[in-house]
Design an enzyme around this catalytic site. Structure first.
Site, mmCIF file in Angstrom:
data_model
loop_
_atom_site.group_PDB
_atom_site.id
_atom_site.type_symbol
_atom_site.label_atom_id
_atom_site.label_comp_id
_atom_site.label_asym_id
_atom_site.label_seq_id
_atom_site.Cartn_x
_atom_site.Cartn_y
_atom_site.Cartn_z
ATOM 1 N N GLY A 1 1.017 -1.110 0.135
ATOM 2 C CA GLY A 1 -0.021 0.054 -0.033
ATOM 3 C C GLY A 1 0.848 1.111 -0.095
ATOM 4 N N LYS B 1 5.287 0.574 7.907
ATOM 5 C CA LYS B 1 4.694 1.604 7.162
ATOM 6 C C LYS B 1 6.108 2.799 7.323
ATOM 7 C CE LYS B 1 1.659 4.629 8.874
ATOM 8 N NZ LYS B 1 0.403 5.024 9.202
ATOM 9 N N ASP C 1 -9.832 11.142 11.835
ATOM 10 C CA ASP C 1 -9.681 10.649 10.543
ATOM 11 C C ASP C 1 -10.497 9.530 10.329
ATOM 12 O OD1 ASP C 1 -9.115 11.232 7.785
ATOM 13 O OD2 ASP C 1 -7.100 10.484 8.098
#
Length: 812
Positions: A481, A502, A598
């Protein structure tokens, strides 16, 4: 709408005002701009190159570069490519080019870097490097194209006479450049009273740099090199509905307001325009979704039959509208002017800019001549110490040696005393080591001397070597991703734990603050419906977060990816309940109130058993349990953003409830929160779905793959729950505990048809007739100066503002 110009608020000197002044038209050195004749550098060559407009000096003649380097030439040297791109200078370690600047000038500097990865050995297309200047990171992990030359343009300021541009190869890679331009730019004419913040107040970081992203000649032809060698594209490739506008041109004399105004844009930009025919005209641009942008709109009225009569609206995205009333700016026709807007980052990688009628009955003809979009770069870069050769002064050297001998004697005595003193308790020493000092910032705005997050248990730290091993050296096949923060890789730690890694992209705009927030939040909380943080790494200027691997990916994947099995209605209800439990824990059960800020389907992850876990806490805010709201800059995602939070900038946990209400509708309908390609009345999911509910046709918008599965009573309860979450007034929205209660009952209704008693509602249900989204969802109309907010709100709803940016039948 009342003119916002009547509500001006002048702010005191600040970094923002200083930034404007540095690029302003207040010339302290000279009264007019002179076109420069230096510095233009042909890199990697002894030859001077004249490209017809300016002379580029071979860098081997100028001696402007530092550190060991080598040169390389294009083996093909295509006649279709400028001679500038036939050579390049290569660096294997951090190196720089040095330029003499005019200290004291109010002009900013324009820097252009030319790159072309032509065929050569070494292969320039494999180069990965950073470029920095004036303490700002201009390019991060940059790789040049081998297909076409690429020019990167920046506006910046410097207060030192020796200005340097640094090229820093990444690890074992190299850096290169074909040509460089550095010269005083013409005044950009930023005026504090003209520049506005589209979406709230804004403060420029004092080290900001502007990078040109788009420069558009609207309604005209391509311009290859204007007065200061800028290139202007045509606008047609960015236009959504080409049949909604016509090109117009004029040969009338232009009336510039000042001599320097001629450098704002070339005459050809102001002599052509795109004129709206019947519906709003919209242009769409891909942008960095985590960065702020400066938008400059150019106007020159050769359209109207008489001066001071033209008035129309300019829209930016779905949250800002500005009336362009010609009489507020100039008192004559064919007089060029521009207006500047600072557009905030709202986690959207598309910026839509539109023109439309103020009032169609007036017969105005909205138009636009030109557009410039510049990204505001605020990533910091370390400035290396430069060592200059100096004459050796014998007395000073001798004095230094004697002084050094005396200092050494003192150090020996101090060491003796230190060894004799009692030792600290080992446990106490260990605890101290867990509270590192907050060190200086690196090129990515993070600590270089210690952990970037104070008061954090360093047991969470994972070495960069282990992360490289876990991801097979960040093998592209492990990539699962990409996002605003960076890239995500699948990996396996040495103990067999499957993880999602990440890897941050410093300079992307999200950067250090989100990195720190994520660690601080997730290191303090644990819940079965929150994605756990396993560790982090901040070595080698990296920003890496390591999470538990979620086998089934995101909720978004399962709603839209045709290659994945469709979720059943029961599975969707269970996923919503799980995510709601995670949010309830943040709001009520943790040691302090944590507002996610978010909430969206891409931030709800699923494990191998489809158990939902809330992720991505980079934007979250926390406060004491008794704190009713947090005053903060508006951040979030279009379509999910709480309108009350948007208007007031006061954040509460009910803002998460609103966003979760949008997620519920997304789960029900399997369509995005904002879909630009749908008819205008369907673009905004929240408004469209609630409109359908009021009409009693909510079942018509259900995802066709599950329509036959849903018990009507379960659907009714689910839709009512979403409606409660989407109340305009945050105080009327339910708490997440009540949302869970209602969703669990919707699941019960799905499994049985047992009627419920009169007390079935967990919260007071607002009348459907009172929930008129078209009437209550308003957007603030911002003033013409920084910090201005008009007392009145726009007459348009979210969907109306956004939908007017496209024709109903428009396609990308």
């Amino acid at each position: 709408m009342e003119k916002c110009q009547n509500h001006r608020t002048y702010i005191p000197l600040s970094p923002l005002f200083i930034f404007f002044l540095r690029f302003s038209s207040l010339h302290l050195i000279s009264s007019a701009y002179d076109i420069p004749d230096k510095d233009f550098i042909n890199c990697g060559s002894k030859e001077n190159v004249n490209n017809g407009t300016r002379n580029f000096t071979g860098d081997e003649n100028s001696g402007s570069f530092t550190k060991p380097s080598s040169t390389v030439s294009d083996s093909n040297q295509s006649p279709n490519t400028s001679t500038l791109y036939h050579t390049a200078r290569i660096f294997r370690e951090q190196s720089s080019y040095r330029f003499e600047t005019e200290v004291g000038t109010t002009y900013g500097y324009l820097v252009r870097l030319h790159f072309f990865a032509f065929s050569s050995q070494p292969d320039l297309s494999t180069a990965v490097f950073d470029v920095s200047a004036s303490g700002s990171l201009l390019l991060h992990n940059f790789t040049a194209s081998k297909d076409l030359p690429l020019i990167k343009e920046f506006f910046l300021t410097t207060n030192t006479r020796k200005f340097r541009i640094y090229f820093t190869p990444k690890e074992s890679s190299l850096a290169f450049v074909n040509a460089i331009e550095v010269f005083p730019a013409p005044p950009l004419n930023f005026s504090l009273n003209e520049s506005q913040r589209a979406g709230g107040s804004f403060k420029f970081p004092p080290t900001s740099v502007l990078q040109t992203i788009y420069r558009i000649n609207v309604g005209g032809i391509t311009i290859s090199g204007d007065q200061i060698w800028r290139n202007w594209e045509t606008d047609d490739s960015y236009l959504y509905a080409k049949d909604g506008a016509t090109n117009n041109q004029s040969s009338d004399e232009l009336h510039y307001q000042s001599e320097d105004g001629k450098y704002d844009a070339p005459d050809m930009v102001y002599r052509t325009a795109k004129l709206m025919s019947n519906t709003n005209v919209t242009w769409g641009f891909n942008v960095n979704k985590t960065a702020e942008h400066l938008v400059r709109a150019h106007f020159c009225d050769f359209i109207s039959i008489s001066p001071n009569v033209l008035s129309f609206n300019l829209y930016i995205n779905d949250n800002f509208r500005q009336e362009i009333n010609y009489s507020n700016y100039l008192n004559k026709q064919t007089a060029p002017f521009h207006i500047d807007f600072v557009v905030g980052s709202y986690d959207s990688d598309v910026m839509n800019i539109s023109i439309g009628h103020t009032n169609p009955r007036f017969g105005d003809h909205p138009f636009l001549n030109g557009l410039e979009i510049l990204e505001i770069v605020d990533a910091l870069a370390a400035i290396p110490t430069e060592y200059e050769q100096r004459q050796v002064n014998i007395p000073i050297v001798l004095g230094s040696l004697l002084g050094g001998f005396a200092l050494l004697s003192i150090l020996v005595a101090a060491l003796f005393v230190f060894l004799k003193r009692p030792r600290a308790n080992p446990v106490e020493k260990s605890i101290r080591g867990q509270v590192p000092a907050y060190g200086g910032r690196s090129s990515h705005g993070k600590s270089t001397s210690s952990s970037p997050v104070p008061n954090l248990n360093l047991g969470l730290k994972i070495s960069f070597a282990e992360i490289k091993s876990a991801t097979k050296n960040f093998n592209p096949r492990q990539l699962i991703g990409r996002g605003g923060f960076g890239t995500v890789y699948k990996g396996t730690l040495s103990d067999g734990t499957k993880v999602a890694v990440k890897r941050g992209a410093p300079g992307s705009g999200q950067g250090f603050t989100e990195f720190q927030t994520e660690i601080m939040v997730l290191s303090k909380i644990r819940h079965q419906h929150l994605v756990p943080l396993i560790g982090y790494c901040d070595e080698r200027s990296e920003m890496i977060l390591v999470y538990e691997f979620m086998e089934q990916g995101t909720l978004t994947d399962h709603l839209y990816n045709a290659d994945l099995p469709r979720l059943s209605w029961k599975q969707r209800l269970q996923i919503c309940i799980g995510a709601a439990r995670g949010l309830r824990y943040l709001h009520m059960d943790s040691s302090e109130v944590i507002i996610h800020r978010d909430v969206k389907s891409t931030n709800i992850l699923l494990d191998q058993n489809l158990v939902a876990k809330v992720a991505d806490f980079g934007l979250s805010k926390s406060g004491p349990p008794d704190e009713t709201h947090i005053s903060t800059k508006v951040r979030g995602t279009f379509g999910y953003l709480d309108p009350e939070y948007f208007k007031s900038q006061l954040l509460t946990e009910k803002s998460d409830v609103y966003s979760f209400g949008v997620v519920l509708l997304e789960v029900l309908c399997a369509r995005p929160a904002i879909d630009n390609l749908l008819p205008r009345d369907q673009m905004n999911l929240a408004e469209w779905a609630m409109r359908c509910k009021r009409k009693g046709v909510i079942e018509q918008i259900v995802d066709p793959s599950i329509k036959g599965q849903i018990n009507p009573k379960s659907l009714k309860k689910f839709a009512e729950t979403a409606e409660k979450c989407l109340q305009e007034d945050g105080s009327e929205r339910p708490a997440m505990s009540d949302v869970i209660w209602d969703l669990e009952y919707a699941l019960q209704l799905q499994q049985t048809t047992v009627p419920r008693e009169d007390y079935e509602d967990s919260t007071v249900m607002a009348s459907s007739s009172a929930f008129e989204v078209d009437e209550v969802r308003r957007l603030p109309s911002l003033g013409s100066t920084v910090g201005d907010v008009c007392d009145e709100f726009s007459e348009l709803t979210l969907s109306e503002v956004f939908s007017q940016m496209r024709d109903e039948n428009a396609a990308r």
